[in-house]
Structures are given as structure tokens and as C-alpha cells.
Scaffold this motif. Sequence first.
Motif, PDB file in Angstrom:
ATOM      1  N   ASP A 138      53.656  50.588   7.973  1.00 23.33           N
ATOM      2  CA  ASP A 138      52.657  51.131   8.893  1.00 23.33           C
ATOM      3  C   ASP A 138      51.272  50.574   8.572  1.00 23.33           C
ATOM      4  N   ARG A 139      50.952  50.469   7.291  1.00 21.41           N
ATOM      5  CA  ARG A 139      49.644  49.929   6.891  1.00 21.41           C
ATOM      6  C   ARG A 139      49.521  48.462   7.288  1.00 21.41           C
ATOM      7  N   ALA A 140      50.603  47.703   7.138  1.00 18.70           N
ATOM      8  CA  ALA A 140      50.574  46.295   7.546  1.00 18.70           C
ATOM      9  C   ALA A 140      50.327  46.171   9.045  1.00 18.70           C
ATOM     10  N   ARG A 141      50.946  47.042   9.825  1.00 16.85           N
ATOM     11  CA  ARG A 141      50.735  46.995  11.278  1.00 16.85           C
ATOM     12  C   ARG A 141      49.285  47.310  11.635  1.00 16.85           C
ATOM     13  N   ARG A 142      48.720  48.309  10.962  1.00 18.99           N
ATOM     14  CA  ARG A 142      47.315  48.652  11.220  1.00 18.99           C
ATOM     15  C   ARG A 142      46.399  47.487  10.865  1.00 18.99           C
ATOM     16  N   ASP A 143      46.666  46.849   9.747  1.00 25.76           N
ATOM     17  CA  ASP A 143      45.797  45.771   9.291  1.00 25.76           C
ATOM     18  C   ASP A 143      45.857  44.556  10.208  1.00 25.76           C
ATOM     19  N   VAL A 144      47.010  44.302  10.816  1.00 20.23           N
ATOM     20  CA  VAL A 144      47.157  43.120  11.675  1.00 20.23           C
ATOM     21  C   VAL A 144      46.851  43.439  13.135  1.00 20.23           C
ATOM     22  N   LEU A 145      47.402  44.546  13.631  1.00 17.30           N
ATOM     23  CA  LEU A 145      47.316  44.847  15.061  1.00 17.30           C
ATOM     24  C   LEU A 145      46.284  45.918  15.398  1.00 17.30           C
ATOM     25  N   GLY A 146      45.772  46.612  14.389  1.00 20.50           N
ATOM     26  CA  GLY A 146      44.751  47.620  14.637  1.00 20.50           C
ATOM     27  C   GLY A 146      45.272  49.020  14.849  1.00 20.50           C
ATOM     28  N   ASP A 147      46.583  49.178  15.036  1.00 19.29           N
ATOM     29  CA  ASP A 147      47.182  50.494  15.253  1.00 19.29           C
ATOM     30  C   ASP A 147      48.453  50.620  14.441  1.00 19.29           C
ATOM     31  N   GLY A 148      48.686  51.833  13.930  1.00 19.84           N
ATOM     32  CA  GLY A 148      49.944  52.114  13.258  1.00 19.84           C
ATOM     33  C   GLY A 148      50.982  52.601  14.251  1.00 19.84           C
ATOM     34  N   TYR A 149      52.089  53.075  13.734  1.00 23.32           N
ATOM     35  CA  TYR A 149      53.176  53.569  14.585  1.00 23.32           C
ATOM     36  C   TYR A 149      52.897  54.996  15.045  1.00 23.32           C
ATOM     37  N   ASP A 150      53.388  55.304  16.242  1.00 18.90           N
ATOM     38  CA  ASP A 150      53.303  56.682  16.718  1.00 18.90           C
ATOM     39  C   ASP A 150      54.294  57.576  15.983  1.00 18.90           C
ATOM     40  N   GLY A 151      55.458  57.020  15.659  1.00 17.73           N
ATOM     41  CA  GLY A 151      56.470  57.836  14.998  1.00 17.73           C
ATOM     42  C   GLY A 151      57.401  56.999  14.145  1.00 17.73           C
ATOM     43  N   VAL A 152      58.114  57.694  13.262  1.00 18.66           N
ATOM     44  CA  VAL A 152      59.119  57.072  12.390  1.00 18.66           C
ATOM     45  C   VAL A 152      60.427  57.809  12.601  1.00 18.66           C
ATOM     46  N   LEU A 153      61.448  57.105  13.059  1.00 22.38           N
ATOM     47  CA  LEU A 153      62.747  57.716  13.283  1.00 22.38           C
ATOM     48  C   LEU A 153      63.605  57.541  12.027  1.00 22.38           C
ATOM     49  N   LEU A 154      64.075  58.644  11.477  1.00 22.24           N
ATOM     50  CA  LEU A 154      64.931  58.638  10.300  1.00 22.24           C
ATOM     51  C   LEU A 154      66.380  58.721  10.763  1.00 22.24           C
ATOM     52  N   ILE A 155      67.136  57.619  10.553  1.00 22.45           N
ATOM     53  CA  ILE A 155      68.499  57.517  11.094  1.00 22.45           C
ATOM     54  C   ILE A 155      69.418  56.926  10.014  1.00 22.45           C
ATOM     55  N   PRO A 156      69.809  57.697   9.011  1.00 21.79           N
ATOM     56  CA  PRO A 156      70.619  57.129   7.918  1.00 21.79           C
ATOM     57  C   PRO A 156      72.089  56.942   8.253  1.00 21.79           C
ATOM     58  N   ALA A 157      72.461  57.011   9.517  1.00 21.29           N
ATOM     59  CA  ALA A 157      73.867  56.959   9.919  1.00 21.29           C
ATOM     60  C   ALA A 157      74.565  55.677   9.470  1.00 21.29           C
ATOM     61  N   PHE A 158      75.796  55.848   9.015  1.00 18.60           N
ATOM     62  CA  PHE A 158      76.722  54.744   8.751  1.00 18.60           C
ATOM     63  C   PHE A 158      78.105  55.289   9.088  1.00 18.60           C
ATOM     64  N   PHE A 159      78.418  55.274  10.382  1.00 16.16           N
ATOM     65  CA  PHE A 159      79.591  55.974  10.889  1.00 16.16           C
ATOM     66  C   PHE A 159      80.881  55.474  10.244  1.00 16.16           C
ATOM     67  N   GLU A 160      80.974  54.167  10.066  1.00 16.45           N
ATOM     68  CA  GLU A 160      82.209  53.581   9.549  1.00 16.45           C
ATOM     69  C   GLU A 160      82.524  54.073   8.138  1.00 16.45           C
ATOM     70  N   ALA A 161      81.494  54.476   7.395  1.00  9.61           N
ATOM     71  CA  ALA A 161      81.698  55.000   6.046  1.00  9.61           C
ATOM     72  C   ALA A 161      81.649  56.527   6.022  1.00  9.61           C
ATOM     73  N   GLY A 162      81.640  57.152   7.196  1.00  7.57           N
ATOM     74  CA  GLY A 162      81.647  58.610   7.251  1.00  7.57           C
ATOM     75  C   GLY A 162      80.304  59.259   7.013  1.00  7.57           C
ATOM     76  N   ARG A 163      79.211  58.540   7.283  1.00  5.83           N
ATOM     77  CA  ARG A 163      77.864  59.083   7.073  1.00  5.83           C
ATOM     78  C   ARG A 163      77.257  59.402   8.445  1.00  5.83           C
ATOM     79  N   PHE A 164      76.920  60.654   8.689  1.00  7.86           N
ATOM     80  CA  PHE A 164      76.390  61.065   9.986  1.00  7.86           C
ATOM     81  C   PHE A 164      75.477  62.274   9.772  1.00  7.86           C
ATOM     82  N   THR A 165      74.697  62.623  10.809  1.00  7.08           N
ATOM     83  CA  THR A 165      73.779  63.754  10.742  1.00  7.08           C
ATOM     84  C   THR A 165      74.073  64.718  11.881  1.00  7.08           C
ATOM     85  N   ARG A 166      74.245  65.983  11.507  1.00  5.31           N
ATOM     86  CA  ARG A 166      74.531  67.033  12.495  1.00  5.31           C
ATOM     87  C   ARG A 166      73.669  68.244  12.156  1.00  5.31           C
ATOM     88  N   GLY A 167      72.961  68.765  13.168  1.00  2.92           N
ATOM     89  CA  GLY A 167      72.109  69.917  12.920  1.00  2.92           C
ATOM     90  C   GLY A 167      71.069  69.647  11.847  1.00  2.92           C
TER      91      GLY A 167
END
Length: 389
Positions: free
Chosen positions: A87-116
Motif C-alpha cells: 500500500d505504501r509503494a502504491r501511495r509513493d508511486v501513484l499518490g493513492d493507496g488501496y481502498d480495501g484489502v481482501l483477505l482470501i486464504p482459500a486453497f480448496f484443493e487442500a481443504g482450506r476454506f472460510t465459512r462464517g
Amino acid sequence: MIAVLDDDPTGSQTVHGAMIVTALDELADAPLTFYLTNTRSLPEPEAVERTYDLARRLFEHDPAVELISRSDSTLRGHVVAEVEAIDRARRDVLGDGYDGVLLIPAFFEAGRFTRGDVHYAGDTPVGETEFAQDTTFGFSASNLVDFVAEKGGGEAWSFDADRLPEARDGQWIVVNAESYADLDAVVHGVRASGRTFLYRTGPSFPRALAGLEERPPLAGIPRREGHGLVVVGSHVGLTSRQVAAAQERCGLIEVELDVTDLDPAGVGEQVADALRTGDVLLYTSRERVDGDLSFSRRVSEAVTAVVRRALRARPGWLIAKGGITSHDVAVHGLGLRRAEVLGQLLPGMISVLQPIDADPDALGMPYVVFAGNVGDEGTLAEIVERVRS
């Protein structure tokens, strides 16, 4: 372009045709590129510096690049620090950071998923698994909203496509996903939101963001003449059980590297000699030795020194077990700078890389990257048998 900053080499397990780059001073113009930063093996200040430098150069190269910060599906890694560096690199180059960060640790093939908002490894909340006891990246929360707070990321909320336009100032957003259809819906919502997002993910999301179709596992792999080498450095319990099964089933010539008495020169000659007569299993001693990251690096340096010597015997194929191990073997053992992901040996798991720019003795040799935390007890033996045949 989509650029994946991958903290070990196992993030490409769900994709095909992607470029792998280990020479971080060179940027690629491929539609999907995995840059192997290896930051999970580094202390946090060094991980932040490497992440920031690469992200900055990527934004300077292509301001529209989409970045994924790819890490472990069991939540180990410099989660918040690497996100803040990008995010800091984006601000330094483009002048704006990210609006949001999506946390998505899914790895379905290995049985890793998020529910509730709770992340699972199989049927077990991830905070109750052995991975949560990691000596470097341990945690207690299985609920990802709580996990973000535990790691110092502040308040997070659950993904809701209707709320995405409200995202501001790097808001952490937890994505509940149990299938690729769920991830496709997330991508659609992001595209329609008009907001800018960074993604902190496991291996499944890059495939969804890139719009890649599922492919069946490879029926065979291109290989050259010669016996094969299996290199095992991972010390998670699952890996040790997989090694034991491979020792029992595969008839490999076994060579142990004692981590309390490192002798890479002698062990390297032993492995090279053994490769002339059969397939070889090189593994670090299985007794757990408590040590810091510097100790782990010394062990890794010894493993790669062994591989460099063994490479002169021109093995027909090479399997590396463990994320940090597979990175260091690729970079320091094989001199790999670029490779292509040919596909996987199991559905969504265990990538086969074809070296493009590497040590001359590594060209033409398929390189199999096998994460330390996937499969069951018989998977390593199965993969050895498949590659052999």
C-alpha cells in the motif's frame, strides 16, 4: 497484468501457463507472473523492504497492474506488514493507496476454506491446527476478523458486494469462500465496485482473478534421462509422515543431512555418486531442533550446496518438498531465474515447473514443487512413483 508477490514457490499450484520469476531485478510482461519473494523465510524488516521495492517497481512499470500478496493458506506469514508495504509503494508511486484489502486464504484443493468468517483446514478451525503453533508466525484466532485484529490490522468486516463502494483507507475485508464459484462472484463484485483492492490470498484466488479454466492434472511430464532426486527440508509433522511412507514404498537411496553437523560438501558428493545408480532421497534430519530464522537459513544454505554438487550428475527430475526449501533449491541450487508453470500432478496441487533461464545443467529437467502442508501421508510416495513412470 496480474503480478503475484509470492512469499514461497507454492502459490502457483492452481494455475497453468503462468511465468515464474525469481530474479526480482527483472520484471516480466506476461499476463500472470509469480514473483518469488521468499519473504516468509525473512525477518519482518527485510520482508517489508523486499516487498516494498518490488511493488514500487511494478507500479512504475505498469500503474494499472493488479497485485496479489500470496501467502500460506494456513495463515503463516508477514500478513499485515507486507500488505502495508505494498500500500505504501502504491501511495509513493501513484499518490493513492488501496481502498480495501481482501483477505482470501482459500486453497480448496487442500481443504482450506472460510465459512462464517472462520477459516478451516479440513474440518478443523485453523487456529486449532499444528500450523497455528508455528514458532515464527503462530496465532490463536480461527475467525478471520479476529485474526486481522490479532495481527495488528485493526477492524475488519465480512465481504458484501453491496458494501464494497464504502471501502476506504485500506479497509480489511474477510471473504467467505468454499468454491471457485464463490471466488468468481467476488471478482465480479470487485470489478463492479469501482474501488481499488489489494488481495492477501492463498493459492486459489490467483486462478479466479486471472479467469483461468480448470485443467486436469498432467498425464505425464517432459523429462530427460537420468535418475531422480527428492529433496525434503520441511519439518511440519505431515511432511515427516510423508517421508516415512516414501522410505517404505519407493526404494530410494537415502541420504541424510544432519542439521547439527552440516557437511554439504561430503553429502553433496554422496548424493552425486548415488544418482549414478538410482533415485535418491535427500532429507534433513527429522529430529526437531529449536532455532531462529538464521539457523533455518544455515540449514537451507547447506541443502542448496548439496543440490549444486548433485546437479553436476544431471538428475532426470527433481522434487523439492517444503516452501522455503523449494525456493532456495530453485534459486541457489538450480540457478533458476525464470520458469513456466506446466500444470499440476494432482488437482490444484504440486506444480511442475519447466526451467527457462537457469543453470545449464538444470535446463530440460522438470522441477516439481511440493508444499510442506498438502496431501496425506502417502502423497509424496505417490508423486515419486508418478514422476518415475
